[in-house]
Motif scaffolding. Sequence first.
Motif, PDB file in Angstrom:
ATOM      1  N   TRP A 185      -2.603 -28.928 -13.654  1.00  0.00           N
ATOM      2  CA  TRP A 185      -1.736 -28.411 -12.815  1.00  0.00           C
ATOM      3  C   TRP A 185      -2.729 -27.551 -12.320  1.00  0.00           C
ATOM      4  CZ3 TRP A 185       3.025 -31.125 -12.680  1.00  0.00           C
ATOM      5  CH2 TRP A 185       3.421 -31.731 -13.980  1.00  0.00           C
ATOM      6  N   SER A 186      -2.734 -27.426 -10.777  1.00  0.00           N
ATOM      7  CA  SER A 186      -2.995 -26.399  -9.909  1.00  0.00           C
ATOM      8  C   SER A 186      -1.606 -25.790  -9.151  1.00  0.00           C
ATOM      9  CB  SER A 186      -3.537 -27.206  -8.773  1.00  0.00           C
ATOM     10  OG  SER A 186      -5.205 -27.839  -9.324  1.00  0.00           O
ATOM     11  N   TYR A 187      -2.169 -24.610  -9.327  1.00  0.00           N
ATOM     12  CA  TYR A 187      -1.089 -23.515  -8.458  1.00  0.00           C
ATOM     13  C   TYR A 187      -1.336 -23.867  -7.173  1.00  0.00           C
ATOM     14  CZ  TYR A 187      -0.012 -19.140  -6.694  1.00  0.00           C
ATOM     15  OH  TYR A 187       0.528 -18.022  -5.886  1.00  0.00           O
ATOM     16  N   VAL A 188       0.373 -23.597  -6.388  1.00  0.00           N
ATOM     17  CA  VAL A 188      -0.216 -23.907  -5.128  1.00  0.00           C
ATOM     18  C   VAL A 188       1.098 -22.480  -4.267  1.00  0.00           C
ATOM     19  CG1 VAL A 188       1.529 -25.600  -3.598  1.00  0.00           C
ATOM     20  CG2 VAL A 188       0.812 -26.442  -5.288  1.00  0.00           C
ATOM     21  N   GLU A 189       1.743 -22.742  -4.996  1.00  0.00           N
ATOM     22  CA  GLU A 189       2.601 -21.476  -4.554  1.00  0.00           C
ATOM     23  C   GLU A 189       3.947 -20.154  -4.846  1.00  0.00           C
ATOM     24  OE1 GLU A 189       3.937 -23.049  -1.139  1.00  0.00           O
ATOM     25  OE2 GLU A 189       6.783 -23.510  -1.976  1.00  0.00           O
ATOM     26  N   SER A 190       3.772 -19.408  -4.889  1.00  0.00           N
ATOM     27  CA  SER A 190       4.788 -18.571  -5.487  1.00  0.00           C
ATOM     28  C   SER A 190       5.925 -17.641  -5.006  1.00  0.00           C
ATOM     29  CB  SER A 190       4.223 -17.094  -6.056  1.00  0.00           C
ATOM     30  OG  SER A 190       2.925 -17.473  -6.740  1.00  0.00           O
ATOM     31  N   ARG A 191       7.085 -18.000  -5.544  1.00  0.00           N
ATOM     32  CA  ARG A 191       8.474 -18.184  -4.334  1.00  0.00           C
ATOM     33  C   ARG A 191       9.018 -16.565  -5.048  1.00  0.00           C
ATOM     34  NH1 ARG A 191       9.833 -24.499  -4.432  1.00  0.00           N
ATOM     35  NH2 ARG A 191       8.223 -25.323  -3.517  1.00  0.00           N
ATOM     36  N   ASP A 192      10.187 -16.680  -3.373  1.00  0.00           N
ATOM     37  CA  ASP A 192      10.889 -15.212  -4.476  1.00  0.00           C
ATOM     38  C   ASP A 192      11.911 -16.771  -5.300  1.00  0.00           C
ATOM     39  OD1 ASP A 192      12.402 -16.599  -2.793  1.00  0.00           O
ATOM     40  OD2 ASP A 192      12.537 -14.612  -1.054  1.00  0.00           O
ATOM     41  N   GLU A 193      13.245 -15.536  -5.512  1.00  0.00           N
ATOM     42  CA  GLU A 193      14.411 -16.008  -5.908  1.00  0.00           C
ATOM     43  C   GLU A 193      15.112 -16.950  -5.703  1.00  0.00           C
ATOM     44  OE1 GLU A 193      16.273 -12.524  -8.559  1.00  0.00           O
ATOM     45  OE2 GLU A 193      14.871 -12.765 -10.191  1.00  0.00           O
ATOM     46  N   GLN A 194      14.895 -17.055  -4.462  1.00  0.00           N
ATOM     47  CA  GLN A 194      15.783 -17.911  -3.606  1.00  0.00           C
ATOM     48  C   GLN A 194      14.819 -19.199  -3.308  1.00  0.00           C
ATOM     49  OE1 GLN A 194      15.911 -14.088  -3.016  1.00  0.00           O
ATOM     50  NE2 GLN A 194      17.649 -14.464  -3.539  1.00  0.00           N
ATOM     51  N   GLY A 195      13.013 -19.048  -3.068  1.00  0.00           N
ATOM     52  CA  GLY A 195      13.138 -20.612  -3.189  1.00  0.00           C
ATOM     53  C   GLY A 195      11.926 -20.306  -1.705  1.00  0.00           C
ATOM     54  N   LYS A 196      11.801 -19.516  -1.533  1.00  0.00           N
ATOM     55  CA  LYS A 196      10.951 -18.666  -0.221  1.00  0.00           C
ATOM     56  C   LYS A 196       9.737 -18.494  -0.745  1.00  0.00           C
ATOM     57  CE  LYS A 196      10.877 -16.287   4.158  1.00  0.00           C
ATOM     58  NZ  LYS A 196      11.771 -14.730   4.875  1.00  0.00           N
ATOM     59  N   LYS A 197       9.102 -19.142  -0.144  1.00  0.00           N
ATOM     60  CA  LYS A 197       7.303 -19.028  -0.070  1.00  0.00           C
ATOM     61  C   LYS A 197       7.617 -17.597  -0.040  1.00  0.00           C
ATOM     62  CE  LYS A 197       2.631 -20.046   0.811  1.00  0.00           C
ATOM     63  NZ  LYS A 197       2.174 -21.064   1.791  1.00  0.00           N
ATOM     64  N   ILE A 198       6.112 -16.516  -1.122  1.00  0.00           N
ATOM     65  CA  ILE A 198       5.677 -15.598  -0.900  1.00  0.00           C
ATOM     66  C   ILE A 198       4.844 -15.838  -0.197  1.00  0.00           C
ATOM     67  CG2 ILE A 198       5.726 -13.137  -2.288  1.00  0.00           C
ATOM     68  CD1 ILE A 198       6.880 -13.856  -4.387  1.00  0.00           C
ATOM     69  N   GLU A 199       5.014 -14.624   0.819  1.00  0.00           N
ATOM     70  CA  GLU A 199       3.624 -14.525   1.979  1.00  0.00           C
ATOM     71  C   GLU A 199       2.409 -13.773   1.490  1.00  0.00           C
ATOM     72  OE1 GLU A 199       2.562 -16.926   4.120  1.00  0.00           O
ATOM     73  OE2 GLU A 199       4.809 -18.105   4.330  1.00  0.00           O
ATOM     74  N   PRO A 200       0.909 -13.962   0.760  1.00  0.00           N
ATOM     75  CA  PRO A 200       0.161 -13.152  -0.176  1.00  0.00           C
ATOM     76  C   PRO A 200      -0.140 -11.638   0.754  1.00  0.00           C
ATOM     77  CG  PRO A 200      -0.974 -15.305   0.474  1.00  0.00           C
ATOM     78  CD  PRO A 200       0.320 -15.204   1.623  1.00  0.00           C
ATOM     79  N   ASP A 201       0.367 -11.489   1.742  1.00  0.00           N
ATOM     80  CA  ASP A 201       0.305 -10.132   2.804  1.00  0.00           C
ATOM     81  C   ASP A 201       1.622 -10.095   3.954  1.00  0.00           C
ATOM     82  OD1 ASP A 201      -2.354  -7.712   4.244  1.00  0.00           O
ATOM     83  OD2 ASP A 201       0.193  -7.668   3.488  1.00  0.00           O
ATOM     84  N   ASN A 202       2.817  -9.033   3.010  1.00  0.00           N
ATOM     85  CA  ASN A 202       3.927  -9.443   4.660  1.00  0.00           C
ATOM     86  C   ASN A 202       4.144  -7.561   4.247  1.00  0.00           C
ATOM     87  OD1 ASN A 202       4.670  -8.680   1.792  1.00  0.00           O
ATOM     88  ND2 ASN A 202       6.649 -10.070   2.344  1.00  0.00           N
ATOM     89  N   GLY A 203       2.723  -6.603   4.692  1.00  0.00           N
ATOM     90  CA  GLY A 203       2.616  -5.463   4.264  1.00  0.00           C
ATOM     91  C   GLY A 203       2.633  -4.815   3.628  1.00  0.00           C
ATOM     92  N   ILE A 204       2.883  -5.563   2.462  1.00  0.00           N
ATOM     93  CA  ILE A 204       2.910  -5.201   1.061  1.00  0.00           C
ATOM     94  C   ILE A 204       1.592  -6.362   0.482  1.00  0.00           C
ATOM     95  CG2 ILE A 204       3.653  -4.747  -1.565  1.00  0.00           C
ATOM     96  CD1 ILE A 204       6.083  -4.724  -0.289  1.00  0.00           C
ATOM     97  N   ARG A 205       0.633  -5.322  -0.661  1.00  0.00           N
ATOM     98  CA  ARG A 205       0.061  -6.597  -1.087  1.00  0.00           C
ATOM     99  C   ARG A 205      -0.030  -6.749  -2.030  1.00  0.00           C
ATOM    100  NH1 ARG A 205      -3.778  -9.763  -0.206  1.00  0.00           N
ATOM    101  NH2 ARG A 205      -5.896  -9.739  -1.410  1.00  0.00           N
ATOM    102  N   ILE A 206      -0.066  -8.140  -2.131  1.00  0.00           N
ATOM    103  CA  ILE A 206       0.279  -9.059  -3.854  1.00  0.00           C
ATOM    104  C   ILE A 206      -0.750  -9.702  -4.067  1.00  0.00           C
ATOM    105  CG2 ILE A 206       2.370 -10.378  -3.687  1.00  0.00           C
ATOM    106  CD1 ILE A 206       3.742 -10.019  -1.303  1.00  0.00           C
ATOM    107  N   LEU A 207      -1.208  -9.351  -4.972  1.00  0.00           N
ATOM    108  CA  LEU A 207      -2.198 -10.283  -5.701  1.00  0.00           C
ATOM    109  C   LEU A 207      -1.197 -11.225  -6.846  1.00  0.00           C
ATOM    110  CD1 LEU A 207      -5.394  -9.918  -7.240  1.00  0.00           C
ATOM    111  CD2 LEU A 207      -3.756  -8.955  -9.018  1.00  0.00           C
ATOM    112  N   MET A 208      -2.153 -12.108  -6.109  1.00  0.00           N
ATOM    113  CA  MET A 208      -1.598 -13.449  -6.333  1.00  0.00           C
ATOM    114  C   MET A 208      -2.440 -14.470  -7.471  1.00  0.00           C
ATOM    115  SD  MET A 208       1.716 -15.082  -4.606  1.00  0.00           S
ATOM    116  CE  MET A 208       2.330 -14.962  -2.873  1.00  0.00           C
TER     117      MET A 208
END
Length: 152
Positions: free
Chosen positions: A32-55
């Motif tokens: 299984w390959s990692y595709v993406e992370s989503r918020d609790e509503q199922g919306k894709k979390i972008e890697p950089d939306n003003g806050i640095r997110i470590l994926m």
Amino acid sequence: MWKFYSLLLMTVFSLQCFGQKVDYSSKLIGSWSYVESRDEQGKKIEPDNGIRILMNEPNLFYSNDFNYKKIFTPENSDTGKWKFNSKTMTIEHDLFIDSTDFIGKDLIKQGLAKKQKDGKYYQKDDSKVLKLTDKEMIIQGTGIQVVYKKEK
């Protein structure tokens, strides 16, 4: 009489279709390959939306002999045993702990790693499965959903 037989056939057919259990363990086996992370509503979390997110979600491999590997980097991976609990829809991971190193000794001392029948120490690490098909798996993370695709 015709209605009786029709009703009987429909009942038997319904029981066969709806009474079957899904074999989640066999669906899980493979890479299984990692595709993406989503918020609790199922919306894709972008890697950089003003806050640095470590994926740093691992790629996963589940074998048919119930061993698994979580691959974070080529040099960093976790291994252990797995089983699927269909009642709770969780993958129950028993993470192998090296009882001879500093971290392993500390986990054992704290009671976070337990000795199993094979004489090795393991730490429980369960993953709640929100969706599992032949091609896609979604796991509940801490405040996020982690999406994987199955490799061929």
